[in-house]
Motif scaffolding. Structure first.
Motif, PDB file in Angstrom:
ATOM      1  N   UNK A 158      -3.539   4.476   6.505  1.00  0.00           N
ATOM      2  CA  UNK A 158      -3.223   4.692   7.916  1.00  0.00           C
ATOM      3  C   UNK A 158      -1.791   5.175   8.037  1.00  0.00           C
ATOM      4  N   UNK A 159      -1.537   6.005   9.096  1.00  0.00           N
ATOM      5  CA  UNK A 159      -0.196   6.497   9.414  1.00  0.00           C
ATOM      6  C   UNK A 159       0.137   6.028  10.825  1.00  0.00           C
ATOM      7  N   UNK A 160       1.254   5.353  10.999  1.00  0.00           N
ATOM      8  CA  UNK A 160       1.743   4.945  12.315  1.00  0.00           C
ATOM      9  C   UNK A 160       3.213   5.307  12.395  1.00  0.00           C
ATOM     10  N   UNK A 161       3.516   6.425  12.927  1.00  0.00           N
ATOM     11  CA  UNK A 161       4.904   6.876  13.010  1.00  0.00           C
ATOM     12  C   UNK A 161       5.442   7.104  11.606  1.00  0.00           C
ATOM     13  N   UNK A 162       6.516   6.421  11.324  1.00  0.00           N
ATOM     14  CA  UNK A 162       7.094   6.528   9.969  1.00  0.00           C
ATOM     15  C   UNK A 162       6.477   5.532   9.023  1.00  0.00           C
ATOM     16  N   UNK A 163       5.581   4.680   9.499  1.00  0.00           N
ATOM     17  CA  UNK A 163       4.949   3.685   8.631  1.00  0.00           C
ATOM     18  C   UNK A 163       3.743   4.284   7.930  1.00  0.00           C
ATOM     19  N   UNK A 164       3.614   3.927   6.673  1.00  0.00           N
ATOM     20  CA  UNK A 164       2.453   4.315   5.886  1.00  0.00           C
ATOM     21  C   UNK A 164       1.809   3.017   5.408  1.00  0.00           C
ATOM     22  N   UNK A 165       0.485   2.887   5.703  1.00  0.00           N
ATOM     23  CA  UNK A 165      -0.219   1.621   5.462  1.00  0.00           C
ATOM     24  C   UNK A 165      -1.408   1.884   4.554  1.00  0.00           C
ATOM     25  N   UNK A 166      -1.575   0.993   3.507  1.00  0.00           N
ATOM     26  CA  UNK A 166      -2.773   1.017   2.676  1.00  0.00           C
ATOM     27  C   UNK A 166      -3.423  -0.358   2.779  1.00  0.00           C
ATOM     28  N   UNK A 167      -4.757  -0.335   3.180  1.00  0.00           N
ATOM     29  CA  UNK A 167      -5.504  -1.575   3.354  1.00  0.00           C
ATOM     30  C   UNK A 167      -6.500  -1.670   2.218  1.00  0.00           C
ATOM     31  N   UNK A 168      -6.530  -2.831   1.553  1.00  0.00           N
ATOM     32  CA  UNK A 168      -7.484  -3.114   0.475  1.00  0.00           C
ATOM     33  C   UNK A 168      -8.467  -4.123   1.025  1.00  0.00           C
ATOM     34  N   UNK A 169      -9.757  -3.707   1.132  1.00  0.00           N
ATOM     35  CA  UNK A 169     -10.806  -4.549   1.688  1.00  0.00           C
ATOM     36  C   UNK A 169     -11.537  -5.289   0.577  1.00  0.00           C
TER      37      UNK A 169
END
Length: 1137
Positions: free
Chosen positions: A285-296
């Motif tokens: 996911x991208x939220x502004x300058x944040x980069x997020x990786x989700x491990x399910x």
């Protein structure tokens, strides 16, 4: 080692950092350290530094030596106590230099190719006499690369052990005992979590329990990692150091980019993670300058190291997947069964495919291919199966899961045993087959056979059979050893079956073992006979020995018969001639009977001969004869042995080693004068007889040789005195005396002069006619008779010869003999002359009064004796010696001296300045000896204490100088001769006042000061060691007024009038001199000072090294009881050494 589990952290949370300390919190490391006081020696201190692993670094300390007389001492330490001087090697070197111009000592410590465990606190200490200076500094060693996350922290922060390549270099373990390096096991605990949750004072205990020896380095490393974080250019916020998630949950990794246009890549264990549309495991996911990786749906495989790269920069983190505990849903049920049955243990857990562990009595159950145990699982159910149960399977079984455990008891019992046929007792002949049989139910139970408690193993002779319910033991040929109690024990049961086996055998006597012809044994009388004849038979036969109709018992003293398990023994302790004959042996037991016969023949030595006779004796020989013995022992006499001994001795000596065939013998080489005895032994083929009775004692004797050097000693008108020397050879018989004979010249009639023997070598023949001529001879007499006479070669005229008198004055009497009044005078004056001279004494031409002077005259000297001399005995004594018309005279001068009198008159002639002129007249009485000098003393009028000014002064006038102005003096003078000072002195009537010229001295009035004080020792006695035979002195000093009385004591006993001790006291210094001490003089010595005001005492111990013999102590006059005490103490000291 599994990675430590870490909890989820919020984005704003600070990472936890540990640093080493002895109960020190991490945040305490940033607190300022107290500044030490300014250096007194170091002008340049070593500074801390930071290097990378493998690099070199040098620390320098300088000391200025301008005020130092020698080089100071420097020590380098690591930590609190490890001295680096013992750690020098390839990684550590210490260097010292000195600049002579600048006067500066330079000390350097070089660390070469540093390792990460070299980091820590160091200290430099400099000492010089009473000065001290120190300086502490730190060394930081950085890693080349960041430490991998899956490195074991306990092995990473363990220091090198001794015996490895880097052992003993800046390492505490170099001081420990050498151990072989051990293979480190993988840790199974989370040390990170333990350190995080523990108190600071528990850090050291945790590090010790988990093998972390460099805990300080670990915590400092994490602390410095935090400090060295640099601000990232690509990331505004990096990943947290670690994340944690439960199994099956999901986790979000969030980074904040400084530049949103930078390309971002995610990695798992170094492998790039690419998104796939079909697989929703990873969501980006991208939220502004944040980069997020989700491990399910996180599983255990997701437990890994994750990293994200933005351009050239990268940040990493770790994900820890926490597995949920597996719980027990259904417990195991207890089981009770019997052997050979099937056992199934069932348990149900909360999760399918969960890993569980089966345990028996706390030990994991083996589930291999060859194991008796089988494990089965289906869904959430788990089974442990035992197909063929045995009694060993009894125990407590448990199942362990991560969320709990369950256990149950399994009891396996035996099936009841039934005996269908028991074992029977058997009696069998030796060599016959033996069979034992029994029958039990159940039939499939194995068992073991025992004989007398020992397990029986099958072999070629023994066969063990088991068929169904039947058990057999078969022995092909029975032996004696097969007898005993047999037991069959079914396996697993406490019951057993028993039977007795008895093997019998007929008795037999084995006489062939004697190995003698016709079973005849020949024995010498007096020796011991022991016949050991083997026998056999089972049970052991009864044995009876008989001689004729007489039965020989086993309780006899000299003759007895004994029976053992495999033999019978016939013993005669001392054989005699009467023991000859046939002996019968009878054996009986329940299997039969056997007999045997043995013949015994006893031979003997001959009887001793009769006592020998000694018909003739010489100086060193004798002859002897004897008669043959009455009984020859049944064998002819072959010869004789002869022995002799001294009568007072008990040791016989053999005279012949070859047999003497005749009944006569002549012993030789005997000692003259010693009593001897002889005896004889008879010899035949059997041996040597007992010795004969000793002969009567005899003594070989010989007369002495003639006397020697016979001369005339003196001749008078009626007597002749002869002298001679003893014989050259006297012999063992000794010398009883001498016989003196004489005869008138021209006749052969020798007359014995002495009726009895004389032992002296001088004899006077009396009653001779005057002017006759005689011949004299002397014989030596001993027990063997008279010797050959010694005769004077010429005749002797019986007429006295006149010898003029002569006085032989000793050399010391040729001068004046001087004695003091009261001493004894004992003078011996020898003289010569014949016949005996007449002696007379005169004093100054007058006869001597015998009441004052004693005179005693002998044939050769005269003695004048005065018991207690006085001055009236002085004078010239004239001695006259007269023989008929001949005489001789001598004069002896005796002078008796005494102490002189004091000078007649002493006066003060003149006084000027500090000088006084004295004049006196000589004494009226000089003590019968010349005046040798005068002693002048002075005394202040105030104290009247006399001090000696001049000694041994020869004139009768003197000037005394250096007197004190203002003092008034009296003077006194003693006379002196060879005996000493006069008993009293002559004192001036007037006093001399010393005044200063040109001034009138007005004497002030003073109140007299009281100088009186009780005794006080200013210098005590000290313990002293002395050497035996060398003088020893004890000294002390005392102050007292009036003058004290000094008493010396040994072992608390006062020393009075003992010549071995000399006591001195001068100006308060007291001395005790011990002359030539011995160990008896050792002990405790005391000095006591007493005056009217009090007393004081000091003491010391004196030890005398070296010792004396008993004779030396007696010569020194030591009492016997003290000598005995001293000798016992000396023995005890030697025993202790």
């Amino acid at each position: 080692m599994p990675e430590p589990t870490k909890k989820d952290e919020t984005p704003n949370a600070q990472p936890e950092v540990w640093s080493l300390g002895e109960g020190q919190l991490p945040e305490d490391l940033d607190k300022p350290i107290d500044t030490p006081p300014l250096s007194t020696l170091l002008i340049e201190k070593p500074q801390g530094g930071s290097i990378t692993v493998g690099e070199d670094i040098t620390f320098v300390a300088k000391v200025e030596a301008k005020d130092l007389l020698r080089k100071p001492t420097i020590k380098w330490f690591k930590g609190k106590w490890m001295d680096l001087a013992s750690k020098t090697g390839k990684h550590l070197q210490l260097k010292e230099t000195f600049d002579r111009f600048t006067k500066i000592h330079t000390f350097e410590m070089h660390i070469i190719k540093a390792k990460d465990n070299y980091a820590g606190n160091y200290r430099c200490e400099v000492t010089y006499k009473d000065k001290f200076d120190s300086c502490a500094f730190d060394l930081e060693v950085k890693e080349v690369e960041q430490m991998s996350q899956n490195v074991d922290i306990r092995s990473a922060f363990k220091r090198s052990s001794e015996g490895q390549e880097d052992a003993g270099e800046l390492d505490f373990s170099g001081l420990l005992k050498h151990r072989e390096p051990k293979q480190e096991e993988a840790p199974d605990v989370d040390v990170w979590e333990i350190l995080k949750s523990a108190r600071p004072d528990e850090y050291e205990k945790i590090a010790f329990n988990y093998g972390i020896t460099d805990l300080r380095g670990l915590l400092k490393r994490l602390k410095k990692t935090k400090k060295e974080e640099k601000k990232s250019e690509a990331f505004a916020k990096k990943l947290d150091p670690a994340y944690q998630v439960d199994k099956g949950g999901k986790i979000r990794f969030v980074v904040d980019l400084a530049d949103p246009t930078v390309e971002l890549k995610w990695y798992k264990n170094g492998q790039e993670i690419r998104p796939t549309p079909k697989y929703v495991k990873y969501i980006f996911e991208h939220k502004g300058t944040q980069r997020i990786m989700i491990v399910n749906n996180c599983v255990l495989n997701d437990d890994a190291a994750y990293s994200v790269s933005a351009g050239d920069e990268k940040c990493t983190t770790e994900l820890f997947v926490k597995e949920l505990p597996v719980k027990i849903v259904k417990d195991i049920e207890a089981v009770k069964t019997t052997v050979n049955e099937r056992i199934e243990l069932e348990c149900e857990v909360s999760e399918e495919g969960a890993q569980v562990k089966w345990m028996k009595n706390g030990v994991e159950v083996p589930t291999g291919v060859r194991s008796r145990y089988r494990v089965k699982s289906e869904g959430t159910k788990h089974w442990l199966i035992i197909d063929d149960a045995s009694k060993d399977d009894t125990g407590t079984y448990s199942l362990m899961a991560t969320g709990g455990n369950t256990e149950a008891r399994v009891q396996v019992d035996l099936k009841p045993l039934k005996i269908l046929q028991d074992l029977q007792n058997v009696t069998v002949m030796l060599g016959q087959p033996l069979k034992l049989h029994c029958e039990i139910n159940p039939g499939n139970v194995p068992g073991r056979w025992y004989r007398n408690g020992q397990l029986i193993q099958p072999n070629d002779r023994i066969n063990i059979l088991h068929r169904a319910k039947n058990h057999r033991l078969e022995i092909e040929s029975s032996s004696i050893h097969d007898s005993g109690d047999y037991t069959f024990v079914p396996e697993g049961y406490t019951q057993s079956l028993c039977a007795k086996i008895h093997v019998i055998d007929p008795p037999k006597v084995h006489l062939d073992s004697l190995n003698v012809p016709d079973n005849t044994v020949v024995i010498v009388a007096g020796t011991k006979l022991r016949l050991e004849i083997p026998i056999s038979g089972e049970p052991a036969p009864r044995v009876v020995w008989m001689k004729g109709e007489r039965v020989i018992l086993d309780s006899g003293n000299r003759v007895r018969a004994e029976t053992f398990a495999d033999q019978t023994c016939f013993t005669i302790e001392v054989t005699e001639r009467e023991d000859t004959g046939n002996y019968k042996i009878v054996l009986q037991n329940e299997a039969g009977e056997d007999t045997g016969s043995v013949r015994v023949k006893v031979v003997d030595i001959p009887d001793p001969p009769e006592a020998p006779l000694v018909p003739a004796v010489g100086g060193d020989w004798c002859s002897m004869t004897w008669d043959p013995p009455l009984y020859d022992g049944g064998s002819p006499i072959l010869g004789y042995f002869i022995e002799r001994k001294k009568k007072q001795s008990s040791r016989w000596m053999r005279l012949n080693f070859d047999l003497n065939k005749e009944a006569t013998f002549e012993p030789k080489k005997m000692i003259e004068g010693v009593p001897y005895e002889v005896r004889v032994f008879a010899v035949n083929a059997i041996g040597v007889s007992k010795p004969s009775e000793p002969s009567k004692a005899f003594v070989p004797l010989a007369v002495t040789s003639e006397p020697t050097m016979l001369v005339v000693d003196d001749v008078t008108d009626t007597t002749v005195t002869m002298k001679w020397r003893p014989p050259e050879t006297i012999g063992a018989a000794g010398l009883d005396g001498y016989l003196v004979e004489y005869c008138v010249e021209g006749t052969d009639d020798w007359i014995v002069a002495n009726k009895g023997l004389t032992e002296k070598t001088k004899y006077t023949i009396t009653g001779l006619p005057p002017e006759s001529k005689i011949l004299v001879r002397v014989r030596a007499i001993n027990a063997a008779g008279a010797s050959t006479p010694r005769t004077l070669q010429h005749s002797i005229l019986v007429k006295e010869v006149i010898e003029p008198p002569k006085i032989r004055i000793p050399r010391h009497l040729k001068q004046t003999c001087i004695r003091r009044v009261g001493e004894a005078v004992n003078l011996v004056v020898p003289f010569m002359g014949k016949p005996r001279p007449k002696v007379s004494w005169l004093k100054e031409g007058n006869a001597i009064d015998p009441t004052h002077v004693s005179i005693r005259n002998t044939e050769c000297d005269s003695i004048i004796f005065i018991r207690k001399a006085d001055r009236n005995h002085s004078g010239k004594y004239e001695m006259t010696v007269k023989v008929e018309n001949h005489e001789d005279t001598a004069i002896i001068d005796i002078q008796i001296v005494d102490l002189p009198g004091p000078p007649q008159y002493v006066k003060i002639e003149e006084v000027w300045g500090e000088n006084v002129a004295l004049d006196w007249t000589p004494p009226k009485d000089n003590g019968n000896a010349p005046i040798t000098g005068y002693t002048i003393q002075k005394a202040d009028k105030k104290t009247m204490e006399w001090y000696t000014c001049v000694e041994h002064y020869h004139r009768t006038c003197i000037t005394i100088s250096e007197l004190v102005v203002g003092n008034e003096y009296y003077f006194r003078i003693y006379s002196e001769n060879m005996c000493g000072l006069s008993e009293c002195a002559t004192q001036t009537k007037d006093s001399a006042l010393i005044v200063k010229e040109g001034m009138n001295l007005k004497n002030p009035e003073y109140t007299d000061h009281d100088f009186k004080e009780p005794p006080k020792f200013t210098q005590p006695l000290i313990n002293t060691f002395a050497i035996a035979g060398y003088n020893a002195t004890l000294n002390c000093s005392v102050r007292a007024n009036p003058r004290p009385k000094v008493i010396w004591m040994k072992n608390k006993i006062a020393i009075i009038d003992d010549p071995r001790y000399r006591m001195f006291s001068n100006q308060g210094v007291c001395s005790l001199e011990i002359r030539k001490p011995n160990p008896y003089d050792g002990g405790t010595y005391s000095c006591k000072a007493i005056n009217d005001l009090g007393e004081a005492q000091v003491e010391c111990k004196l030890e005398v090294k070296g010792g004396f013999t008993f004779y030396e102590l007696m010569q020194r006059g030591v009492p016997l009881h003290l000598i005995d005490k001293y000798m016992n103490e000396a023995k005890n000291v030697e025993a202790e050494k």
